[in-house]
Scaffold this active site. Structure first.
Site, short mmCIF file in Angstrom:
data_model
loop_
_atom_site.label_atom_id
_atom_site.label_comp_id
_atom_site.label_asym_id
_atom_site.label_seq_id
_atom_site.Cartn_x
_atom_site.Cartn_y
_atom_site.Cartn_z
N HIS A 180 0.85 -1.19 0.00
CA HIS A 180 0.00 0.00 0.00
C HIS A 180 0.88 1.24 0.00
CE1 HIS A 180 -3.61 2.40 0.80
NE2 HIS A 180 -2.75 3.20 1.40
N ASP A 235 -14.85 2.30 7.27
CA ASP A 235 -13.76 3.18 6.84
C ASP A 235 -14.23 4.10 5.71
OD1 ASP A 235 -10.98 4.14 6.55
OD2 ASP A 235 -11.24 3.23 4.57
N ARG A 244 -14.07 12.46 7.43
CA ARG A 244 -12.79 13.10 7.78
C ARG A 244 -12.38 14.11 6.73
NH1 ARG A 244 -9.10 8.30 7.89
NH2 ARG A 244 -7.49 9.86 8.12
N SER A 292 -7.26 3.27 9.01
CA SER A 292 -7.99 3.28 7.74
C SER A 292 -7.31 2.35 6.72
CB SER A 292 -8.03 4.73 7.23
OG SER A 292 -8.37 4.80 5.88
N LYS A 333 -8.57 -1.83 5.65
CA LYS A 333 -8.92 -2.23 4.28
C LYS A 333 -8.08 -3.43 3.83
CE LYS A 333 -8.55 1.99 2.69
NZ LYS A 333 -8.85 3.39 2.93
N1 URA Z 1 -5.35 6.56 2.71
C1 URA Z 1 -6.32 5.85 3.33
O1 URA Z 1 -6.75 4.80 2.86
N2 URA Z 1 -6.81 6.35 4.48
C2 URA Z 1 -6.38 7.49 5.05
O2 URA Z 1 -6.85 7.85 6.10
C3 URA Z 1 -5.36 8.21 4.39
C4 URA Z 1 -4.87 7.71 3.21
#
Ligand code: URA
Length: 447
Positions: free
Chosen positions: A82, A161, A168, A183, A187
């Site tokens: 990621h 999320d 947010r 977050s 995922k």
């Molecule tokens: N990427 C994400 O998936 N979540 C965040 O909070 C910031 C960047």
């Protein structure tokens, strides 16, 4: 239990229990806890932080808010990567086929670009016909059959999320390390990963502008992965200047394909090899990082990696001719060369400003849902540290609206800083954070 008491607990600097966090996330996902209470709670977390234990409980609560995929019948160890986002970051397009070519199947759910940073889905969608809306059943089936799958985030996975991130975004609570870490990792867990390589970008074109914050984010992700019985190794990588030379969707696919064929810009190729090597070690293809790197390098050199990319494009309905024929990808009407007004050493190529110029041309979106133009973008002709003579080519601007040329050119010139003295090239990586580096961080440490 009442949401207001949980918000008050946080405001009074008390650690929330797992029960309280589960209650809050469950109520918010179902719509019983309204946005205004969730926004107040997120702001309290942003200002006062969370302990590692709270952050882990929040991660698991968000992962458990929807389905959690079980990929164990198709992959022995599901490994994912990621990137925290940047400019010219087309790493997934190269790393995933390379790792798959080394015998480790990879399944990835990616996002779209927002603001100055690009997104993998937008890049892949510049390939005519390529589908990024696979169902969960298609996702798992393709992973079994092709060993490689790349699709959009499914809203059945970690729905909490999705909801919290949208809130947010409009309440000034994105820049919180526990909220960002939970977050991202929620995922990954929901999409079935047992191990992951977070690539934490740091610099002018990254979320994390300084190394200290980037390291804290990296350590948090590695620690909460461990506390959630998963594994992670995080890399800290440079995002002061764009990665590679291409910025813009079809241009980045072209650069990724060149890299998959054994070419590509040196910095981008090196970046991909390092990430692929850590993924191969986490997937237990070898225990030795140098050996893993050699495995990845030979997959790039002997054609196996590009073959896997071709198989990925074919499986998702894309036109595989794009691999050998650049003409298949969208092209801009006009390509203008911007030449240098100075002679000197390039001291800075401000990644965010280059990314913003790409958005101005239409390569990205200012707000969610905006349409993008896959053909437009910028090709850098130099990197930080290069000497450039007056009149040399600095950028090639791929543009479909000639009226934007002068403002785009001005922004790009403003993105550059010059020096009369030689300038060192920028480092590509600032460090690696492994589980053992976080052993002194206790679960009560507040971040
Ligand atoms: N990427 C994400 O998936 N979540 C965040 O909070 C910031 C960047």
């Amino acid at each position: 239990m009442r949401a207001v008491d949980i918000i008050t607990q946080k405001c009074n600097r008390n650690e929330l229990t797992k029960k309280e966090i589960d209650f809050f996330i469950d109520g918010f996902t179902r719509g019983d806890i309204p946005d205004y209470q969730a926004a107040a709670w997120a702001m309290a977390i942003m200002l006062l932080g969370m302990s590692m234990r709270e952050t882990t409980d929040l991660t698991l609560a968000m992962a458990n808010s929807g389905e959690i995929l079980d990929l164990s019948s198709v992959v022995p160890i599901a490994v994912d990567k990621h990137s925290t986002g940047g400019v010219g970051d087309k790493t997934t397009l190269v790393v995933e086929p390379t790792v798959a070519a080394c015998g480790l199947p990879v399944a990835k759910m990616s996002g779209r670009g927002l603001g100055f940073s690009g997104g993998t889905l937008d890049k892949m969608e510049s390939i005519p016909g390529f589908r990024t809306d696979l169902s969960i059943a298609e996702f798992i089936q393709q992973l079994g059959e092709v060993g490689l799958v790349l699709t959009g985030q499914n809203d059945k996975l970690a729905p909490a999320d999705g909801k919290l991130y949208a809130l947010r975004d409009v309440t000034g609570t994105v820049q919180s390390i526990p909220l960002i870490a939970s977050s991202i990792i929620s995922k990954k867990i929901a999409a079935g990963a047992q191990a992951f390589v977070p690539d934490v970008k740091v610099g002018l074109g990254a979320f994390m502008k300084n190394l200290e914050d980037a390291r804290t984010l990296a350590e948090t992700m590695v620690k909460i992965a461990h506390l959630s019985q998963r594994k992670a190794v995080a890399l800290l990588s440079d995002m002061n200047q764009p990665l590679g030379l291409a910025v813009g969707n079809a241009l980045e696919v072209k650069e990724a394909v060149e890299t998959l064929k054994g070419g590509g810009p040196a910095d981008f190729r090196e970046h991909c090899l390092v990430i692929a090597a850590y993924m191969l070690v986490m997937g237990e293809k070898t225990g030795d990082i140098q050996e893993a790197r050699r495995m990845a390098e030979s997959a790039l050199m002997d054609g196996r990696a590009v073959d896997r990319f071709r198989a990925l494009v074919a499986a998702q309905g894309g036109d595989t001719r794009c691999v050998d024929d650049r003409g298949i990808l969208p092209r801009a009407d006009l390509i203008e060369t911007l030449t240098s007004p100075h002679a000197g050493f390039l001291k800075e190529i401000h990644a965010q400003k280059v990314g913003e110029t790409a958005v101005l041309l239409g390569a990205g979106r200012e707000k969610k849902g905006d349409a993008i133009d896959p053909a437009v973008g910028i090709e850098l002709q130099h990197k930080v540290g290069d000497f450039v003579s007056k009149g040399d080519s600095l950028f090639r601007i791929h543009i479909n609206n000639e009226n934007l040329l002068s403002s785009a050119s001005q922004k790009l010139i403003e993105a550059l800083q010059w020096s009369d003295q030689p300038v060192e090239p920028l480092p590509q990586f600032y460090g690696v954070v492994q589980e053992e580096d976080t052993s002194l961080i206790s679960s009560s440490t507040c971040i």
